[in-house]
Design an enzyme around this catalytic site. Structure first.
Site, PDB file in Angstrom:
ATOM      1  N   ASN A  18      -5.213  49.583  40.578  1.00  0.00           N
ATOM      2  CA  ASN A  18      -5.739  48.938  41.793  1.00  0.00           C
ATOM      3  C   ASN A  18      -4.669  48.074  42.456  1.00  0.00           C
ATOM      4  O   ASN A  18      -4.589  48.010  43.684  1.00  0.00           O
ATOM      5  CB  ASN A  18      -6.987  48.104  41.473  1.00  0.00           C
ATOM      6  CG  ASN A  18      -8.235  48.966  41.437  1.00  0.00           C
ATOM      7  OD1 ASN A  18      -8.680  49.465  42.469  1.00  0.00           O
ATOM      8  ND2 ASN A  18      -8.765  49.166  40.241  1.00  0.00           N
ATOM      9  N   ARG A  70      -8.960  27.891  27.173  1.00  0.00           N
ATOM     10  CA  ARG A  70      -8.723  28.817  28.302  1.00  0.00           C
ATOM     11  C   ARG A  70      -8.222  28.062  29.529  1.00  0.00           C
ATOM     12  O   ARG A  70      -7.436  28.553  30.316  1.00  0.00           O
ATOM     13  CB  ARG A  70     -10.005  29.577  28.633  1.00  0.00           C
ATOM     14  CG  ARG A  70     -10.417  30.535  27.519  1.00  0.00           C
ATOM     15  CD  ARG A  70     -11.577  31.402  27.940  1.00  0.00           C
ATOM     16  NE  ARG A  70     -12.792  30.638  28.149  1.00  0.00           N
ATOM     17  CZ  ARG A  70     -13.642  30.810  29.142  1.00  0.00           C
ATOM     18  NH1 ARG A  70     -13.404  31.722  30.062  1.00  0.00           N
ATOM     19  NH2 ARG A  70     -14.728  30.068  29.221  1.00  0.00           N
ATOM     20  N   MET A  95      -8.760  41.147  32.547  1.00  0.00           N
ATOM     21  CA  MET A  95      -9.817  41.224  31.537  1.00  0.00           C
ATOM     22  C   MET A  95     -10.085  39.893  30.838  1.00  0.00           C
ATOM     23  O   MET A  95     -10.315  39.850  29.639  1.00  0.00           O
ATOM     24  CB  MET A  95      -9.464  42.310  30.502  1.00  0.00           C
ATOM     25  CG  MET A  95      -9.263  43.679  31.121  1.00  0.00           C
ATOM     26  SD  MET A  95     -10.698  44.245  32.065  1.00  0.00           S
ATOM     27  CE  MET A  95     -11.805  44.659  30.726  1.00  0.00           C
ATOM     28  N   ARG A  96     -10.047  38.813  31.594  1.00  0.00           N
ATOM     29  CA  ARG A  96     -10.394  37.495  31.052  1.00  0.00           C
ATOM     30  C   ARG A  96     -11.488  36.897  31.927  1.00  0.00           C
ATOM     31  O   ARG A  96     -11.423  37.011  33.158  1.00  0.00           O
ATOM     32  CB  ARG A  96      -9.189  36.537  31.123  1.00  0.00           C
ATOM     33  CG  ARG A  96      -7.962  37.007  30.415  1.00  0.00           C
ATOM     34  CD  ARG A  96      -7.989  36.770  28.944  1.00  0.00           C
ATOM     35  NE  ARG A  96      -8.124  35.376  28.574  1.00  0.00           N
ATOM     36  CZ  ARG A  96      -8.531  34.977  27.358  1.00  0.00           C
ATOM     37  NH1 ARG A  96      -8.860  35.857  26.457  1.00  0.00           N
ATOM     38  NH2 ARG A  96      -8.613  33.694  27.080  1.00  0.00           N
ATOM     39  N   LEU A  98     -12.833  33.890  33.741  1.00  0.00           N
ATOM     40  CA  LEU A  98     -12.175  32.668  34.225  1.00  0.00           C
ATOM     41  C   LEU A  98     -13.053  31.450  33.972  1.00  0.00           C
ATOM     42  O   LEU A  98     -14.278  31.526  33.994  1.00  0.00           O
ATOM     43  CB  LEU A  98     -11.896  32.794  35.725  1.00  0.00           C
ATOM     44  CG  LEU A  98     -11.006  33.966  36.133  1.00  0.00           C
ATOM     45  CD1 LEU A  98     -10.832  33.997  37.646  1.00  0.00           C
ATOM     46  CD2 LEU A  98      -9.640  33.890  35.452  1.00  0.00           C
ATOM     47  N   ASN A 112     -12.784  40.008  43.395  1.00  0.00           N
ATOM     48  CA  ASN A 112     -12.647  40.846  42.201  1.00  0.00           C
ATOM     49  C   ASN A 112     -13.185  42.234  42.503  1.00  0.00           C
ATOM     50  O   ASN A 112     -14.081  42.377  43.329  1.00  0.00           O
ATOM     51  CB  ASN A 112     -13.458  40.227  41.053  1.00  0.00           C
ATOM     52  CG  ASN A 112     -13.410  41.055  39.780  1.00  0.00           C
ATOM     53  OD1 ASN A 112     -12.337  41.511  39.363  1.00  0.00           O
ATOM     54  ND2 ASN A 112     -14.560  41.272  39.157  1.00  0.00           N
ATOM     55  N   HIS A 114     -15.133  45.398  40.668  1.00  0.00           N
ATOM     56  CA  HIS A 114     -15.933  45.695  39.480  1.00  0.00           C
ATOM     57  C   HIS A 114     -16.389  47.149  39.553  1.00  0.00           C
ATOM     58  O   HIS A 114     -16.897  47.575  40.595  1.00  0.00           O
ATOM     59  CB  HIS A 114     -17.142  44.752  39.430  1.00  0.00           C
ATOM     60  CG  HIS A 114     -18.004  44.989  38.234  1.00  0.00           C
ATOM     61  ND1 HIS A 114     -17.629  44.601  36.976  1.00  0.00           N
ATOM     62  CD2 HIS A 114     -19.196  45.617  38.091  1.00  0.00           C
ATOM     63  CE1 HIS A 114     -18.561  44.960  36.107  1.00  0.00           C
ATOM     64  NE2 HIS A 114     -19.526  45.581  36.760  1.00  0.00           N
ATOM     65  N   SER A 141     -17.711  47.808  43.323  1.00  0.00           N
ATOM     66  CA  SER A 141     -18.011  46.698  44.227  1.00  0.00           C
ATOM     67  C   SER A 141     -16.831  45.737  44.261  1.00  0.00           C
ATOM     68  O   SER A 141     -16.211  45.473  43.220  1.00  0.00           O
ATOM     69  CB  SER A 141     -19.222  45.891  43.721  1.00  0.00           C
ATOM     70  OG  SER A 141     -20.327  46.721  43.465  1.00  0.00           O
ATOM     71  N   GLY A 148     -20.397  32.488  37.782  1.00  0.00           N
ATOM     72  CA  GLY A 148     -21.146  33.509  37.031  1.00  0.00           C
ATOM     73  C   GLY A 148     -20.390  34.834  37.075  1.00  0.00           C
ATOM     74  O   GLY A 148     -19.978  35.275  38.138  1.00  0.00           O
ATOM     75  N   VAL A 149     -20.231  35.460  35.915  1.00  0.00           N
ATOM     76  CA  VAL A 149     -19.413  36.680  35.849  1.00  0.00           C
ATOM     77  C   VAL A 149     -20.053  37.812  36.664  1.00  0.00           C
ATOM     78  O   VAL A 149     -21.221  38.150  36.469  1.00  0.00           O
ATOM     79  CB  VAL A 149     -19.226  37.116  34.376  1.00  0.00           C
ATOM     80  CG1 VAL A 149     -18.472  38.441  34.296  1.00  0.00           C
ATOM     81  CG2 VAL A 149     -18.468  36.043  33.619  1.00  0.00           C
ATOM     82  N   ASP A 150     -19.282  38.380  37.593  1.00  0.00           N
ATOM     83  CA  ASP A 150     -19.717  39.509  38.439  1.00  0.00           C
ATOM     84  C   ASP A 150     -20.942  39.160  39.284  1.00  0.00           C
ATOM     85  O   ASP A 150     -21.776  40.028  39.567  1.00  0.00           O
ATOM     86  CB  ASP A 150     -19.994  40.773  37.578  1.00  0.00           C
ATOM     87  CG  ASP A 150     -18.774  41.217  36.804  1.00  0.00           C
ATOM     88  OD1 ASP A 150     -17.646  41.029  37.298  1.00  0.00           O
ATOM     89  OD2 ASP A 150     -18.932  41.739  35.683  1.00  0.00           O
ATOM     90  N   GLU A 179     -12.275  53.166  44.059  1.00  0.00           N
ATOM     91  CA  GLU A 179     -11.793  51.774  43.975  1.00  0.00           C
ATOM     92  C   GLU A 179     -10.510  51.610  44.773  1.00  0.00           C
ATOM     93  O   GLU A 179     -10.316  50.621  45.476  1.00  0.00           O
ATOM     94  CB  GLU A 179     -11.533  51.369  42.515  1.00  0.00           C
ATOM     95  CG  GLU A 179     -12.784  51.234  41.674  1.00  0.00           C
ATOM     96  CD  GLU A 179     -12.469  50.720  40.273  1.00  0.00           C
ATOM     97  OE1 GLU A 179     -11.680  49.767  40.154  1.00  0.00           O
ATOM     98  OE2 GLU A 179     -13.005  51.275  39.299  1.00  0.00           O
TER      99      GLU A 179
END
Ligand code: GRF
Length: 195
Positions: A18, A70, A95-96, A98, A112, A114, A141, A148-150, A179
């Protein structure tokens, strides 16, 4: 007169296809972003070399020595972003998860991609889960990043059909091609909205 391009960073963890699609798209004279920094949490991420070969600065910082802290890892990344004059961030296979701290630093300035039609299939293994659920349509998307993740507001989506003989790998390949088209378009839209 053309308006200045937004100094943008891309975060990766692996191959970075990407990232490559974004960098290719940015060759268009009217593209609103210039990619000035590629950040990785894995110094071995193959995409880093691709970026460096094209003269894009890279910043790799292994998260492992930071253990559970983190935020300490992210504070060093944030300092690198500031030093480079970064104004906007595209997460592209980073792949972390945040921390709320970094997300708040970049609120309204971080997006981001997804590999699912959010709000369906947040998190990992989206293609396997889509096949298990028996959906007839799947996709990708691009969304704003919130704590909140995604979960952030969706900017743009791309859809692909799911076929009865699909495997997760075949479906992933079909989604990934979309994508690569979607992300540059969504970044244009996000930057227009954030001005
Ligand atoms: C993509 O499917 C992306 O949506 C997901 O991880 C994958 C990364 O692929 N978050 P790449 O590193 O961009 O090739």
């Amino acid at each position: 007169m053309t308006s200045p391009k937004t100094r943008t960073a891309i975060f990766i963890s692996g191959r970075g296809s990407n990232m490559m699609a974004l960098v290719e798209a940015a060759k268009a004279p009217d593209f609103p972003a210039e990619f000035v920094l590629v950040v990785a949490n894995d110094p071995e991420a193959p995409g880093l070399q691709w970026a460096a070969e094209r003269g894009i600065r890279t910043f790799a910082l292994d998260h492992k020595p930071f253990g559970k802290d983190r935020e300490a890892h992210e504070r060093q990344i944030d300092a690198a972003l500031r030093a480079e004059g970064v104004e906007f961030i595209c997460l592209a296979g980073y792949m972390r998860v945040l921390t709320p701290w970094l997300v708040s630093q970049w609120a309204g300035k971080m997006i981001n991609i997804h590999p699912a039609l959010l709000p369906e299939f947040k998190g990992l293994h989206t293609h396997e889960r889509a096949l298990e659920a028996g959906v007839s349509e799947h996709g990708a998307s691009v969304h704003w990043v919130t704590p909140g993740v995604d979960e952030g507001e969706i900017i743009a989506q791309a859809r692909v059909p799911v076929f009865s003989d699909d495997t997760p790998e075949r479906l992933a390949t079909r989604v990934l091609a979309e994508e690569h088209r979607l992300y540059p378009q969504a970044l244009r839209k996000a930057l227009a909205a954030s001005k």
